[in-house]
Write a protein that holds these residues in place. Structure first.
Motif, PDB file in Angstrom:
ATOM      1  N   GLY A 168       0.803  -1.213   0.000  1.00 19.39           N
ATOM      2  CA  GLY A 168       0.000   0.000   0.000  1.00 19.39           C
ATOM      3  C   GLY A 168       0.839   1.267   0.000  1.00 19.39           C
TER       4      GLY A 168
ATOM      5  N   LYS B   7       1.830   1.894  -3.455  1.00 19.44           N
ATOM      6  CA  LYS B   7       0.682   2.392  -4.194  1.00 19.44           C
ATOM      7  C   LYS B   7       0.400   3.850  -3.856  1.00 19.44           C
ATOM      8  CE  LYS B   7      -3.732   1.005  -5.863  1.00 19.44           C
ATOM      9  NZ  LYS B   7      -4.382  -0.179  -6.379  1.00 19.44           N
TER      10      LYS B   7
ATOM     11  N   GLN C  81      -3.445  -5.116  -5.485  1.00 18.03           N
ATOM     12  CA  GLN C  81      -3.350  -3.654  -5.399  1.00 18.03           C
ATOM     13  C   GLN C  81      -2.871  -2.993  -6.698  1.00 18.03           C
ATOM     14  OE1 GLN C  81      -2.119  -1.652  -1.872  1.00 18.03           O
ATOM     15  NE2 GLN C  81      -2.039  -3.516  -0.637  1.00 18.03           N
TER      16      GLN C  81
END
Length: 412
Positions: A70, A73, A148
Motif C-alpha cells: 500500500g 501504491k 493492489q
C-alpha cells in the motif's frame, strides 16, 4: 497541504494505477514495453530486497505485506523489483521441500532472535504460521501486489544468499565460487514454472550486477568477457522462455550492470558473436536493464551522455547506428533519503532525464531496515524510502519533492 492529501490528488491523477492490473502478459514493441492492448507501459517503482541470508522479503517483522504494498501504491508506483537467491531453490531440490520461514530466520539470526522475528512476522501477517515456507511468502507478496495493481519484476540477485555485491563474494560471474551455472539455469526453470500462477509477475531480471570474479583471477582472465556473457545469458533466456513464454526477459550488463554498450549497435562481442534482436524467436520479450550510482556527477549533460553510451541509446529509434531498438529500464539507482540529497545533481538529473526518455526505473531501495545485512541484525537502511520500522517515509521532503514528481513525470 498535508502529505496524505497530496497522495489523494495523485490517485486522481493516475486512475489507471489504482485499479487491478491485467492478468495478460506484457511484451515489447520497438523501444516500448506494451500491454495486451498495445498500450505503452513504463515501469516506475522500487526495489524490495529478499536475497540476504534470511531469504525472505524484508520488513515483515514491522509491517504486513498489505501495508507495505500500500505504501508503494500511495506513491503511484506500478512495480516492485523483488529479489531472491538461487540458494532458496537449491534448498528445495536438495531437501525435497522448501524451508519454513521460522527455520530460515533461526538459521540467519540465531535461535532467540530468529524466533522473535518469526513471531513478529506472524503477528503482522497472521496468514503465516509454523509451516509457511519462504517461497510462500514470495507468493503472498506477488498476490498482494496483484490485488493492489502493482507489477512484480522478479530478480535473481545472487546465487548464495548474501548482501550484494563485490568482486570477491563468489557470486560475481558464471562459474564463480558460488555461481553454479547449472543450478542457476535449474533455479530459473523452477521459478519460471512457479510464477505461472502469479499474474502480477510480468518480468524477470536474469542476473544482478555481473562483474569480474576477482577471487578467481584465472576465471576472470579467461572468461570475463562479452562472448561468455552472450553464451550464458542467451542460454538462460532460451530455457526460461521455453518454460514460460509470458515473461519479459531483462538482460543485465557487465561491470556491475553499468554497461551494455555493445548491445544496441550489435557490435562484435568476440569470436564473431553478435547480439541481434532479430535472431531471437522471443524478440518481443527482450528488455535491457542498467544500474547507475554515479553520485559524483557534476552535470546532467555529462551523466545523461554517459547513460546513452552505456546502453540507453537502444531507445534511440532515429539513430541509424542502433541495430537493436529495445526498452531499457534502470533497475537500480539510489541515494540517501534525507532532506537534501534529492536536490543534488545526480538525483535531480535522473528525476528529470529518465522520464524525459520514457525509460523505466526502480529506485534502490524500499527497505527501511533488514533482518540482517552483512552480519548486522536489524540493520538500518539510510537509502530506504521507508523509515526503520517501515511505518512512514524516512524523509517526507524527499518523497514529496523527489519521488512523487518522478512518478508523475514517468506515468502521467
Amino acid at each position: 497541504m498535508q502529505f496524505r492529501s497530496g497522495i489523494g490528488l495523485l490517485a486522481l491523477t493516475f486512475p489507471s494505477l489504482i485499479g487491478a492490473i491485467s492478468s495478460s502478459p506484457l511484451s515489447t514493441s520497438g523501444r516500448w514495453i506494451v500491454d495486451s492492448d498495445g498500450n505503452n507501459v513504463t515501469y516506475a517503482g522500487a526495489n524490495w530486497p529478499g536475497a540476504e541470508v534470511a531469504m525472505l522479503p524484508e520488513g515483515l517483522q514491522y509491517q504486513s505485506i498489505e501495508y507495505i504494498v500500500g505504501k508503494l501504491k500511495d506513491l503511484g508506483m506500478n512495480v516492485i523489483r523483488l529479489t531472491f537467491a538461487i540458494e532458496m531453490i537449491d534448498d528445495i531440490y536438495e531437501n525435497g521441500a522448501d524451508v519454513p520461514i521460522k527455520t530460515s530466520l533461526i538459521n540467519a539470526l540465531g535461535e532467540t532472535n530468529g524466533t522473535k522475528i518469526y513471531e513478529d512476522i506472524v503477528a503482522n501477517n497472521p496468514q503465516f504460521g509454523e509451516n509457511t515456507t519462504r517461497l510462500e511468502v514470495y507468493d503472498a507478496v506477488a498476490t498482494e501486489c496483484y490485488n493492489q495493481g502493482i507489477y512484480v519484476h522478479l530478480d535473481n540477485h545472487v546465487s548464495k544468499a548474501s548482501w550484494c555485491c563485490s568482486t570477491t563474494d563468489g557470486n560475481a560471474w558464471f562459474g564463480d565460487t558460488y555461481f553454479n551455472v547449472s543450478n542457476w539455469h535449474r533455479g530459473w526453470r523452477y521459478m519460471a514454472e512457479h510464477v505461472k500462477s502469479l499474474p502480477a509477475v510480468k518480468s524477470i531480471g536474469m542476473r544482478n550486477e555481473l562483474r569480474s570474479p576477482d577471487d578467481d583471477t584465472t576465471l576472470a582472465d579467461t572468461s570475463y568477457n562479452w562472448d561468455n556473457w552472450y553464451t550464458n545469458m542467451v542460454e538462460n533466456a532460451n530455457q526460461v522462455h521455453e518454460v514460460n513464454s509470458d515473461l519479459l526477459l531483462f538482460f543485465s550488463g557487465l561491470d556491475y550492470d553499468t554497461t551494455l554498450s555493445p548491445i544496441p549497435t550489435a557490435s562484435n562481442l568476440g569470436n564473431s558473436t553478435y547480439f541481434k534482436k532479430s535472431d531471437f524467436s522471443f524478440a518481443d520479450k527482450i528488455v535491457l536493464e542498467l544500474h547507475n550510482y554515479d553520485s559524483s556527477a557534476t552535470s546532467c549533460s555529462s551523466l545523461s551522455s554517459s547513460l546513452l553510451t552505456d546502453g540507453f541509446d537502444a531507445l534511440e529509434t532515429d539513430d541509424s547506428s542502433i541495430v537493436n531498438v529495445l526498452p531499457v529500464v534502470m533497475t537500480e539507482f539510489g541515494y540517501e533519503q534525507d532532506d537534501t540529497t534529492y536536490t543534488e545533481v545526480y538525483a535531480s538529473c535522473l528525476r528529470e532525464w529518465l522520464p524525459s526518455e520514457h525509460a523505466g526505473w526502480m529506485i534502490w531501495v524500499l527497505s527501511g531496515s533488514y533482518y540482517i545485512r552483512q552480519g548486522i541484525q536489524d540493520y538500518d537502511e539510510t537509502w530506504g524510502l521507508l523509515d526503520h520500522t517501515w511505518s512512514d517515509w524516512r524523509s517526507t521532503e524527499a518523497i514529496e519533492n523527489g519521488i512523487i514528481p518522478m512518478v508523475e513525470a514517468s506515468l502521467g
